[in-house]
Scaffold this active site. Structure first.
Site, short mmCIF file in Angstrom:
data_model
loop_
_atom_site.label_atom_id
_atom_site.label_comp_id
_atom_site.label_asym_id
_atom_site.label_seq_id
_atom_site.Cartn_x
_atom_site.Cartn_y
_atom_site.Cartn_z
N HIS A 183 0.84 -1.20 0.00
CA HIS A 183 0.00 0.00 0.00
C HIS A 183 0.87 1.24 0.00
CE1 HIS A 183 -3.75 2.15 0.38
NE2 HIS A 183 -3.27 2.85 1.40
N HIS A 197 0.98 5.52 -1.40
CA HIS A 197 0.55 6.74 -2.09
C HIS A 197 1.83 7.52 -2.36
CE1 HIS A 197 -3.60 5.87 -1.01
NE2 HIS A 197 -3.29 5.87 0.26
N ARG A 225 -5.04 15.55 6.37
CA ARG A 225 -5.58 15.38 5.02
C ARG A 225 -5.61 16.70 4.26
NH1 ARG A 225 -11.62 13.32 3.40
NH2 ARG A 225 -12.12 15.33 4.33
N TYR A 238 -5.13 7.50 -7.02
CA TYR A 238 -6.38 8.22 -7.23
C TYR A 238 -6.19 9.65 -7.74
CZ TYR A 238 -5.39 9.82 -2.41
OH TYR A 238 -4.80 10.33 -1.28
N HIS A 284 -11.76 3.71 -3.22
CA HIS A 284 -11.02 4.54 -2.25
C HIS A 284 -11.51 4.28 -0.84
CE1 HIS A 284 -10.08 7.95 0.32
NE2 HIS A 284 -8.94 7.99 -0.36
N ARG A 322 -16.87 6.09 1.89
CA ARG A 322 -17.30 7.49 1.90
C ARG A 322 -17.09 8.14 0.54
NH1 ARG A 322 -12.31 7.85 4.69
NH2 ARG A 322 -10.85 9.34 3.73
N HIS A 371 -9.67 1.14 1.19
CA HIS A 371 -9.48 1.67 2.54
C HIS A 371 -10.72 1.32 3.36
CE1 HIS A 371 -6.82 5.09 0.73
NE2 HIS A 371 -6.03 4.21 1.34
N GLU A 414 -10.74 3.27 8.59
CA GLU A 414 -9.50 3.87 9.12
C GLU A 414 -9.80 4.79 10.29
OE1 GLU A 414 -5.55 6.29 7.49
OE2 GLU A 414 -7.22 5.90 6.14
N HIS A 460 -5.89 -0.97 6.28
CA HIS A 460 -6.03 -0.41 7.63
C HIS A 460 -6.95 -1.27 8.50
CE1 HIS A 460 -3.71 2.96 6.35
NE2 HIS A 460 -4.64 3.42 5.54
N ASP A 488 2.19 3.12 3.02
CA ASP A 488 1.11 4.09 2.92
C ASP A 488 1.60 5.51 2.68
OD1 ASP A 488 -1.34 5.34 2.97
OD2 ASP A 488 -1.85 4.78 5.01
#
Length: 445
Positions: A59, A61, A82, A121, A203, A206, A230, A233, A267, A318
């Protein structure tokens, strides 16, 4: 090309280190494994230390690498972090992404990682403007991994909503294709190659409405491709999912056919006992990312309970707070010790399996992660004579590697029979640190 590697010690299928192992390779695969070879055969490449199967980072990003250090000042939680991440995402171009990812993947190779799962993404330009090549950002990642000499599973990620039906905000417009069918059409244009495989990702519940989940599931199933998501988390995600759908995220995914042996939940930090049973009972894998989960104050996931329930465990870095799969492996055990105040939940061999074979399986490379005839010729050698690893007898080399070594102790990395890291130096990217500094400055200045 045929190459023979002579490993001073090698961790083999029986879960034990063996002295004097010759590994013959041809065409990027292992053709023979010979034990009890006391000295290097003529012409063999010598691997001093403990040689493991290549490590799999399940995993990643890549663009989060630009956040290292910059998010540590002050206070906050996952949600404040975030917002900083969105700021970096806003400034990336395909060329800038290639430069950053090339250096980040080179750092992974230096840490013994031979395969990375990129949870991708960041698809479009600022404001959601489409590039002439709709997959320009994904292709930048493919090229970056090739330049760094590592295998890549590009997990093209469906991301449609700012949260449970809310339209994408400005930050998410770069992520969204508008609807699941448009996502699938764009993802269809991605093609695997000798060192790249293509999978799918949701993703999160949500960011992908329930009605869109079957489209992503079918896309992956039709291609027998890995599917990642995900999951739980943050407690806030669980609460919002209950408010929107009257069930947990895990239950929602199960109800739409997303869970199963080809799926990996990432996660899985805040699960109910019923969620744990649901993931384990369907054989859904779980990728734990302990260094990120502690960096973001996410919490400690129920990894031991998930494995007992039937979920294979893999590991990821991650957000790249650090890039060190050995640290991720030992953190799995050490975090569980903190929670339970007991020791010995996983052996060193079990943790190495999570970092190697299980991670490769989660990324759609089941032929990797073993030192055995027919397997891909991917090898990682950890020094046994550094200040961290010196002392334990050879029979405890695996324990020394897992519980004491760091990425700095990785001496050699071999991918497909090609030495990508030799004596701690990358053979393809001359100065990864300088490249990282330049690439990060370009998106954070």
């Amino acid at each position: 090309m045929s190459v023979t590697y002579w490993a001073e010690h090698a961790w083999l299928d029986d879960g034990r280190p063996h002295p004097g192992v010759a590994v013959d390779t041809a065409g990027g695969r292992i053709t023979a494994v010979r034990r009890d070879v006391p000295a290097p055969p003529p012409g063999a490449e010598v691997l001093r230390g403990l040689t493991l199967p290549g490590l799999a980072n399940a995993h990643s990003h890549a663009f989060h690498r630009a956040l290292r250090g910059t998010t540590q000042a002050g206070t906050g939680d996952f949600w404040t972090w975030r917002e900083t991440m969105y700021g970096v995402a806003e400034r990336l171009t395909p060329d800038g992404y290639h430069a950053l990812a090339r250096a980040a993947y080179a750092e992974m190779a230096l840490a013994g990682i031979t395969c990375v799962g990129e949870f991708h993404y960041l698809h479009h330009g600022p404001g959601g403007t489409r590039y002439a090549d709709p997959n320009a950002m994904g292709q930048a990642l493919v090229a970056a991994a090739a330049d760094a000499g590592v295998r890549l599973t590009l997990l093209d990620t469906c991301y449609l909503s700012a949260g449970f039906g809310a339209p994408p905000g400005r930050a998410q417009l770069r992520f969204s294709d508008g609807d699941a069918d448009a996502w699938a059409e764009r993802a269809d244009a991605l093609r695997p190659d000798a060192t790249t495989r293509v999978g799918a990702a949701v993703h999160s519940v949500r960011a992908v409405p329930a009605r869109a989940l079957p489209t992503v599931r079918r896309w992956a199933a039709d291609r027998d491709a890995p599917l990642h998501v995900h999951l739980s988390e943050q407690p806030a995600e669980n609460d919002a999912c209950h408010a929107a759908y009257g069930r947990t995220p895990a239950r929602l995914l199960a109800d739409h056919g997303v869970l199963g042996p080809r799926t990996t939940a990432v996660h899985a930090t805040h699960l109910t006992e019923a969620d744990v049973a649901l993931l384990g009972g369907t054989g859904t894998g779980v990728c734990m990312c302990p260094t990120t989960e502690r960096d973001l104050a996410d919490g400690i996931g129920p990894a031991a309970a998930l494995q007992r329930a039937g979920s294979p465990l893999s590991l990821g870095s991650d957000s790249h707070a650090v890039v060190d799969l050995l640290e991720e492996a030992r953190a799995l055990e050490l975090d569980e010790r903190l929670r339970t105040r007991t020791r010995g939940h996983w052996t060193a061999a079990a943790l190495l399996t999570a970092a190697t074979a299980a991670g490769h399986a989660a990324l759609g490379w089941p032929e990797a992660g073993r030192i055995a005839p027919g397997a891909l010729a991917d090898l990682t050698t950890v020094a046994l004579d550094s200040v961290r690893t010196a002392g334990p007898p050879p029979g405890l080399a695996a324990e020394a590697a897992v519980f004491a070594a760091t990425a700095a102790d990785v001496r050699h990395t071999v991918v497909g029979g090609r030495t990508v890291v030799r004596d701690g130096a990358h053979t393809l990217v001359p100065d990864p640190a300088a490249e990282l500094a330049r690439a990060i400055a370009a998106v954070t200045a």
